[in-house]
Write a protein that holds these residues in place. Structure first.
Motif, short mmCIF file in Angstrom:
data_model
loop_
_atom_site.label_atom_id
_atom_site.label_comp_id
_atom_site.label_asym_id
_atom_site.label_seq_id
_atom_site.Cartn_x
_atom_site.Cartn_y
_atom_site.Cartn_z
N MET A 29 0.91 -1.13 -0.04
CA MET A 29 0.11 0.15 0.01
C MET A 29 1.02 1.09 -0.05
SD MET A 29 -3.12 0.20 2.49
CE MET A 29 -3.70 -1.55 2.91
N GLU A 78 -2.83 5.55 -0.38
CA GLU A 78 -3.96 4.59 -0.12
C GLU A 78 -4.11 4.55 1.24
OE1 GLU A 78 -2.99 1.57 -4.03
OE2 GLU A 78 -1.66 1.54 -2.43
N VAL A 104 -7.48 4.79 3.04
CA VAL A 104 -8.15 3.59 4.20
C VAL A 104 -8.47 4.37 5.42
CG1 VAL A 104 -7.79 1.40 5.34
CG2 VAL A 104 -6.97 1.79 3.01
N VAL A 107 -0.16 -1.63 8.90
CA VAL A 107 -0.39 -2.00 7.72
C VAL A 107 -0.61 -3.35 7.28
CG1 VAL A 107 -0.38 -1.29 5.35
CG2 VAL A 107 0.49 0.43 7.03
N GLU A 151 -1.25 -5.47 4.23
CA GLU A 151 -1.37 -5.57 2.92
C GLU A 151 -2.39 -6.37 2.58
OE1 GLU A 151 0.33 -3.52 0.79
OE2 GLU A 151 1.80 -2.37 2.01
N ASP A 152 -2.17 -7.75 2.91
CA ASP A 152 -2.93 -8.96 2.42
C ASP A 152 -4.77 -8.39 2.65
OD1 ASP A 152 -2.19 -9.10 4.99
OD2 ASP A 152 -2.48 -11.29 4.91
N GLU A 153 -4.96 -7.90 3.71
CA GLU A 153 -6.40 -7.54 4.13
C GLU A 153 -6.78 -6.12 3.57
OE1 GLU A 153 -7.46 -8.05 8.14
OE2 GLU A 153 -5.82 -9.94 8.36
N TRP A 154 -5.89 -5.35 2.86
CA TRP A 154 -5.99 -3.97 2.41
C TRP A 154 -6.54 -3.41 3.68
CZ3 TRP A 154 -3.69 -2.39 -1.78
CH2 TRP A 154 -4.18 -1.12 -2.04
N ASP A 155 -6.05 -3.16 4.69
CA ASP A 155 -6.56 -2.63 6.00
C ASP A 155 -5.20 -1.89 6.61
OD1 ASP A 155 -8.23 -1.83 7.87
OD2 ASP A 155 -8.49 -3.76 8.91
#
Length: 92
Positions: free
Chosen positions: A1, A5, A9, A58, A60-64
């Protein structure tokens, strides 16, 4: 991210409103965390702004992005803190 981004978020989750806080800097750390610095758009003055520092994880794999710590401060608070942070080799 990337930095944009991460800011997006946090805004979308309602953690930090971009209507109130202007992002100034994002520093990515090697351990998967970030430091984000914001300036308040409504509180404080140009010569004495109010800042918000966020330390977040961060995912990354959960985009959170999950906030671990947040601190609101002014410049005078930094001066006070730095006065009491011991220099290397100094103790209390």
């Amino acid at each position: 991210m990337d930095a944009r981004e991460i800011i997006s978020v946090l805004d979308e989750k309602g953690e930090v409103s971009l209507e109130t806080w202007k992002p100034l800097s994002v520093k990515k750390n090697r351990d998967g965390t970030v430091d984000v610095l914001y300036k308040n758009l409504h509180v404080g003055r140009d010569d004495d702004p109010v800042f918000l520092w966020i330390y977040a994880n961060v995912l990354e794999d959960e985009w959170d992005v999950r906030i671990l710590e947040r601190i609101t401060f002014q410049k005078e608070d930094l001066a006070w803190i730095l006065r009491y942070v011991p220099k290397r080799g100094e103790g209390l």
